[in-house]
Motif scaffolding. Structure first.
Motif, mmCIF file in Angstrom:
data_model
loop_
_atom_site.group_PDB
_atom_site.id
_atom_site.type_symbol
_atom_site.label_atom_id
_atom_site.label_comp_id
_atom_site.label_asym_id
_atom_site.label_seq_id
_atom_site.Cartn_x
_atom_site.Cartn_y
_atom_site.Cartn_z
ATOM 1 N N MET A 114 77.916 81.822 24.270
ATOM 2 C CA MET A 114 77.663 80.597 23.515
ATOM 3 C C MET A 114 76.809 79.710 24.404
ATOM 4 O O MET A 114 77.240 79.309 25.493
ATOM 5 N N GLU A 130 76.913 75.973 29.211
ATOM 6 C CA GLU A 130 76.655 74.608 28.773
ATOM 7 C C GLU A 130 75.463 74.022 29.545
ATOM 8 O O GLU A 130 75.243 74.344 30.714
ATOM 9 N N THR A 151 81.859 73.823 20.249
ATOM 10 C CA THR A 151 82.025 75.021 21.071
ATOM 11 C C THR A 151 83.404 75.047 21.705
ATOM 12 O O THR A 151 84.066 76.097 21.741
ATOM 13 N N TRP A 154 80.630 80.654 27.826
ATOM 14 C CA TRP A 154 79.945 79.450 27.350
ATOM 15 C C TRP A 154 79.046 78.945 28.468
ATOM 16 O O TRP A 154 79.508 78.613 29.551
ATOM 17 N N VAL A 162 83.348 79.901 31.499
ATOM 18 C CA VAL A 162 82.534 78.711 31.233
ATOM 19 C C VAL A 162 81.664 78.449 32.452
ATOM 20 O O VAL A 162 82.168 78.360 33.572
ATOM 21 N N CYS A 215 82.624 70.365 30.283
ATOM 22 C CA CYS A 215 83.300 71.444 29.557
ATOM 23 C C CYS A 215 84.821 71.399 29.698
ATOM 24 O O CYS A 215 85.558 71.576 28.717
#
Length: 416
Positions: free
Chosen positions: A164, A133, A41, A131, A59, A71
């Motif tokens: 994502m 995570e 990613t 993203w 993020v 990340c």
């Protein structure tokens, strides 16, 4: 201007072609340990931001403090992997990454500061990708819905909106399964499962770790090895809830703090909490949860969190570690261990309502997966599994003096 030619498949590896190329709104990957989902990613974000002008990325993790060692570090690694680190600037306060030729940004936010998540703007271009995570940490689907709304607005034709979403699938009852993996024929969703077998850069020692897990802990291997959904049945602790609270609300409670040691394969776990024996409430305030910490580093983690003046009970199986922590000035006493000490501590805690501050993401994962073990016939037995138990053990050490009746009056009231 000098150019460098790189072979992307050699740098990225295999197993993620559909994930890399998908352009729908939700690009979801659940995977095992060492499945390279986070690294892939990070590579994809760096590559696409340099390829598509005006793109910016958000993020997110549940708690902001966990971003720097996950990340943020992975994205820095990705720039080096792609040999473009000279084109990027990474700042620590606040966390931020900038693509220097254009000013495109990677912004970092935690759900523990919701105002900063819902009010995001960029100076150049559009905020089009995000993203999320360790999304398993987010226990409320409504929190994700609010977060989802931060990616909005019209985009030029060369860009697309996308989340994502990466995580380890510890519990099949999590909303992520129904929302993404049980969805049928939704063009906006790609949901894939990966595992360590697609990571061609693992060495023999790494592979042996998984083979030993397969042999000695087949239940954990299904999730941490193969990336399958964890099946949770027979929780040790059921009377718990996630709830934000302040120190003012625990001003009359006693401080209870415990340490479970770890290093290579297991994390060191520090439990910071408060106990109200009158109303049978146990408050989980904070945690330290990291692998690879020497005792010196463990003390530094405790000190940097401003918990060095507290009194701890630690695993008596490591007297040398306890002595070393004492040498640094930490007040630590060893736990009691006996034939029934684990069950006695568990039974004591089961009488309490456990209230967990949302920042304690590892504690929430553990308590939601800490179950009774099974015999060879699959019947539950009166013994907890030897897994998801690092903070569970630290909690048990923390309240031990109450469980064994060694505390008659409150020894501490309020504050940190």
């Amino acid at each position: 201007m000098k150019t460098k030619t790189i072979k992307l498949p050699e740098l990225v590896g295999k197993g993620y072609k559909s994930y890399w190329n998908f352009r729908g709104r939700y690009d979801v990957c659940k995977g095992s340990r060492a499945s390279k989902k986070s690294k892939t990613t990070a590579l994809r974000i760096i590559y696409n931001m340099m390829k598509y002008d005006q793109s910016n990325t958000l993020v997110v993790r549940k708690t902001y403090r966990t971003l720097k060692d996950s990340c943020f570090t992975d994205l820095k690694w990705a720039t080096k992997r792609l040999k473009v680190e000279h084109l990027w600037e990474f700042k620590y306060s606040p966390l931020e990454a900038t693509y220097l030729p254009t000013g495109q940004k990677i912004l970092f936010r935690g759900l523990d500061d919701p105002l900063k998540v819902t009010s995001i703007t960029v100076e150049y271009g559009y905020l089009c990708w995000a993203w999320l995570e360790e999304s398993f940490e987010i226990t409320s689907e409504k929190d994700f819905d609010t977060l989802d709304e931060s990616i909005r607005g019209e985009l030029p034709p060369h860009l697309w909106k996308q989340w994502m979403i990466t995580f380890n699938p510890w519990n099949e009852h999590h909303w992520l399964k129904k929302r993404f993996f049980d969805a049928e024929n939704d063009p906006d969703i790609l949901a894939i499962t990966t595992n360590y077998k697609c990571n061609e850069w693992l060495d023999d020692a790494d592979l042996r770790l998984f083979e030993n897990m397969k042999k000695n802990n087949p239940r954990r291997y299904q999730v941490a090895g193969l990336g399958n959904w964890g099946i949770v049945d027979g929780l040790v602790y059921e009377n718990w809830k996630e709830e934000e609270y302040t120190l003012d609300q625990v001003i009359d409670c006693d401080s209870v703090d415990g340490i479970d040691f770890g290093y290579t394969n297991d994390p060191a776990a520090v439990f910071i909490g408060f106990i109200d024996t009158e109303h049978k409430k146990l408050y989980v305030w904070d945690e330290v949860y990291k692998k690879g910490l020497s005792n010196k580093r463990l003390y530094e983690e405790i000190e940097s969190s401003h918990y060095q003046k507290k009194s701890y009970t630690a695993d008596c199986a490591e007297p040398k570690s306890i002595d070393e922590l004492r040498g640094y000035g930490l007040r630590v006493e060893k736990s009691q261990k006996g034939k029934d000490s684990i069950m006695h501590g568990i039974q004591y805690i089961q009488d309490f309502e456990i209230i967990i501050h949302p920042r304690c993401v590892n504690f929430i994962t553990e308590i939601g997966n800490y179950t009774w073990d099974e015999d060879r016939l699959g019947n539950k037995i009166n013994r907890p599994i030897d897994d998801f138990n690092h903070l569970m053990d630290a909690m048990r050490y923390a309240v031990e003096k109450y469980a064994f009746g060694r505390v008659k009056v409150r020894t501490f009231k309020g504050g940190i």
